[in-house]
Design an enzyme around this catalytic site. Structure first.
Site, PDB file in Angstrom:
ATOM      1  N   LYS A  83      43.905  32.405  38.773  1.00 47.75           N
ATOM      2  CA  LYS A  83      45.065  32.890  38.018  1.00 47.75           C
ATOM      3  C   LYS A  83      46.287  33.087  38.911  1.00 47.75           C
ATOM      4  CE  LYS A  83      43.247  33.371  33.871  1.00 47.75           C
ATOM      5  NZ  LYS A  83      43.740  32.516  32.762  1.00 47.75           N
ATOM      6  N   GLU A 105      49.782  39.316  29.629  1.00 50.92           N
ATOM      7  CA  GLU A 105      48.598  39.711  28.870  1.00 50.92           C
ATOM      8  C   GLU A 105      47.403  39.485  29.779  1.00 50.92           C
ATOM      9  OE1 GLU A 105      49.803  36.740  28.888  1.00 50.92           O
ATOM     10  OE2 GLU A 105      47.985  35.564  29.204  1.00 50.92           O
ATOM     11  N   SER A 366      36.070  29.205  39.117  1.00 56.84           N
ATOM     12  CA  SER A 366      37.439  29.699  38.937  1.00 56.84           C
ATOM     13  C   SER A 366      37.657  31.124  39.421  1.00 56.84           C
ATOM     14  CB  SER A 366      37.829  29.578  37.466  1.00 56.84           C
ATOM     15  OG  SER A 366      36.896  30.279  36.665  1.00 56.84           O
TER      16      SER A 366
END
Lengths: 379, 247
Positions: A83, A105, A366
């Protein structure tokens, strides 16, 4: 058509956001063409995030499954997940646009932590919207965001998860758009977000493809990644789109089973609809109301999916399949025991599929799983 | 399409169809249909209403819990449309799911005059707007404080029936003061169209309406009216009070 992937995508937003989206689109186009922006991003990728992340041969998992599994180690990014790649690019863009307040968010909290981290680094005022249910199950990340100086706002609407946090972030943006940049966390939302997030995440695939070629002398047969909104998946897939022989496999949250309806598999069980500004596959009832979702992993617990994945599905360039909660948890345990790598529950869905495939498999790992410890029953 | 007497500000009260349940929603709509309002805005609930504040969010949620569907909203519209112009307000997904052509045909049969979809800007409106137009329904687009002059022209050209001018940079909900710059924005929109211009979002009090007289042709009042229904009152009381401020 502008901002479309086939029929998918678009800008289904209140009029208040149309001019700001146009400004964002041109600011992004200018930034990415500016060598100074690119150089600054490169520098922070190297020195702050720790890129390039390694490509790792998972020897013991491969031995067990009788195949050859490599892991792209996005779990080793600073803050613990991919991210941060997107958050870095958009935080630099916010600074460039003169917006000193950012909002985000978050579901699993990984995007929220990444945005809070970049906000601390660049001195931005940061507000993160998070569903009450997710705050409970990802409490460690809530604490991290607080330490980083971000305000975490609890969302109690709807199912109190990522969908509702996203709606609330968009409402904040509609209200404060003149001073605020919305750092959306996945390859979803109105144009230009799906393209911009993909282009900021494609570093995963660009690195992994070159690393794989260097290590193995040829390409993988399959690339596997988990898909909630789908940013890590589109980030790794993009580099391989032109390699027609490479199978692209996206793994959705099958929850407790598609048949029972408690899942978050938009591409497997949804139909096209509009949520959060884009047309894409969507879990909805017969009357067009968005359905509640379930997944053991907060980061995949979302009824929509990025519009480019809908396009790749219909074009049959990528395949998507659901994996249930229990299989993901088992894959997490197995990877931890055999490789000494604790994956997050989200990529554990992809790891489960990797274990069922023959041949050369590249998995996007990830994020790391420290945040999920409270959700695992004692071994 | 709006019923406006010369020199008066038209009033467009909003009700969420099916809120808090079918019977009470029908009662509220019948009650308002008997008043000299410019139009009645009926909300078709959507699970994820991005442009709405807490009052209308909760009303929509309650309406869905009570079993409201696009079909029951059409029934409610048919019930009151002989007495008052009805304008639907919803979001694009329930309309896409119902099917734009079918929605247009059924809305026309129910006597609906127009449709407002806050998440459908003119650029995305193609198939929905043409389906509505083919059945004689107006698609009303919204202008906002952030709209550029080019966008205001685009919105005014695309709108039918009236143009809805969002007066605040934000979502629906009761506010104590009208925002600054509202008269300037309404002036810019009025200069770009011959259609009536309705102001909406954040308008709840008689003094707001008095301030809008002369600046807008009509004003929409949503959250304040919905709140009356939520509190178990007949919204006609508040609407009559607001109507008095429009004259």
């Amino acid at each position: 058509m502008k901002g479309r992937f086939g029929i998918y995508g678009g800008q289904y937003v209140p009029e208040t956001l149309m001019s700001p989206l146009a400004e964002l689109e041109s600011a992004w186009a200018e930034a990415r063409a500016d060598p100074d922006y690119v150089a600054e991003m490169e520098r922070h990728r190297r020195d702050f995030i720790g890129r390039p992340t390694p490509l790792y041969f998972a020897e013991r998992l491969s031995e067990l499954h009788g195949n050859r599994i490599h892991l792209k180690r996005e779990d080793l990014c600073h803050t613990g997940a991919h991210k941060v790649n997107n958050a870095l690019g958009q935080a630099l863009l916010a600074v460039r646009m003169g917006k000193r307040r950012v909002i985000a968010e978050t579901g699993a909290g990984q995007h929220g932590v990444a945005v809070a981290t970049l906000s601390a680094r660049f001195g931005l005022d940061c507000t993160v919207y998070m569903g009450r249910e997710d705050m409970r199950r990802q409490a460690v990340n809530v604490q991290r965001m607080g330490l980083l100086g971000a305000e975490v706002r609890e969302v109690t609407a709807g199912t109190m998860t990522l969908k509702d946090a996203t709606s609330e972030a968009i409402r904040d943006w509609v209200t404060n758009v003149r001073t605020t940049h919305y750092i959306i966390g996945s390859a979803v939302g109105p144009h230009p977000y799906p393209e911009m997030v993909r282009d900021l995440q494609r570093v995963i695939g660009d690195e992994a493809r070159a690393q794989y070629l260097a290590a193995e002398g040829r390409l993988p047969e399959v690339v596997v990644a988990c898909v909630g909104g789908g940013s890590n998946a589109i980030g790794i897939f993009t580099a391989f789109l032109g390699d027609e022989d490479v199978r692209l496999l996206g793994v959705e949250a099958g929850g407790s089973g598609i048949a029972g309806g408690r899942h978050a598999a938009s591409l497997a069980a949804g139909r096209p609809g509009v949520l959060h500004g884009a047309l894409s596959y969507l879990l909805q009832d017969a009357d067009g109301q968005v359905l509640p979702t379930h997944s053991v992993s907060a980061g995949l617990d979302y009824p929509g999916v990025g519009p480019e994945h809908s396009f790749l599905r219909d074009a049959e360039r990528a395949e998507y399949l659901p994996v249930e909660d229990a299989d993901a948890v088992a894959a997490l345990r197995l990877c931890t025991k055999l490789e000494g790598i604790l994956p997050a529950l989200e990529p554990a869905h992809a790891l489960h599929v990797a274990g069922t495939l023959p041949g050369r498999v590249l998995v996007c790992l990830s994020g790391r799983g420290d945040k999920d410890l409270d959700n695992l029953a004692p071994d | 399409m709006l019923r406006i007497s010369n020199g008066e500000l038209g009033l467009i009260p909003y009700l969420m169809a099916g809120h808090p349940d079918r019977d009470r929603s029908t009662g509220a709509a019948r009650s308002l249909a008997g008043l000299p309002v410019a139009a009645l805005e009926l909300g078709i609930p959507f699970s994820d209403p991005l442009a709405d504040g807490p009052v209308i969010q909760r009303a929509g949620h309650a309406a869905l819990e009570a079993g409201t569907t696009v079909a029951t909203c059409l029934e409610l519209a048919a019930e009151v449309s002989p007495r008052v112009p009805v304008v639907f307000m919803s979001y694009v997904n329930p309309i896409l799911s119902y099917g734009p052509e079918r929605f247009a045909a059924d809305s026309a049969a129910a006597g609906v005059a127009g449709v407002i979809l806050p998440d459908l800007p003119p650029e995305e409106a193609g198939s929905v707007a043409s389906a509505l137009e083919s059945k004689g329904l107006a698609t009303v687009f919204m202008a906002a404080p952030t709209s550029s002059p080019e966008r205001i022209r685009l919105i005014c050209d695309a709108s039918r029936g009236f143009v809805y001018c969002v007066t605040v940079t934000g979502i629906t909900g009761v506010r104590s003061e009208l925002p600054e710059g509202i008269a300037e924005l309404l002036g810019r929109v009025r200069a770009a169209t011959r259609l009536p211009v309705a102001a909406g979002f954040g308008i709840s009090r008689p003094e707001h309406l008095r301030a809008l007289r002369g600046a807008a042709d009509a004003a929409a009042v949503g959250s304040a009216v919905v709140n009356e229904v939520a509190e178990g009152r007949d919204p006609a009381g508040l609407v009559q009070e607001l109507l008095a401020a429009c004259r």
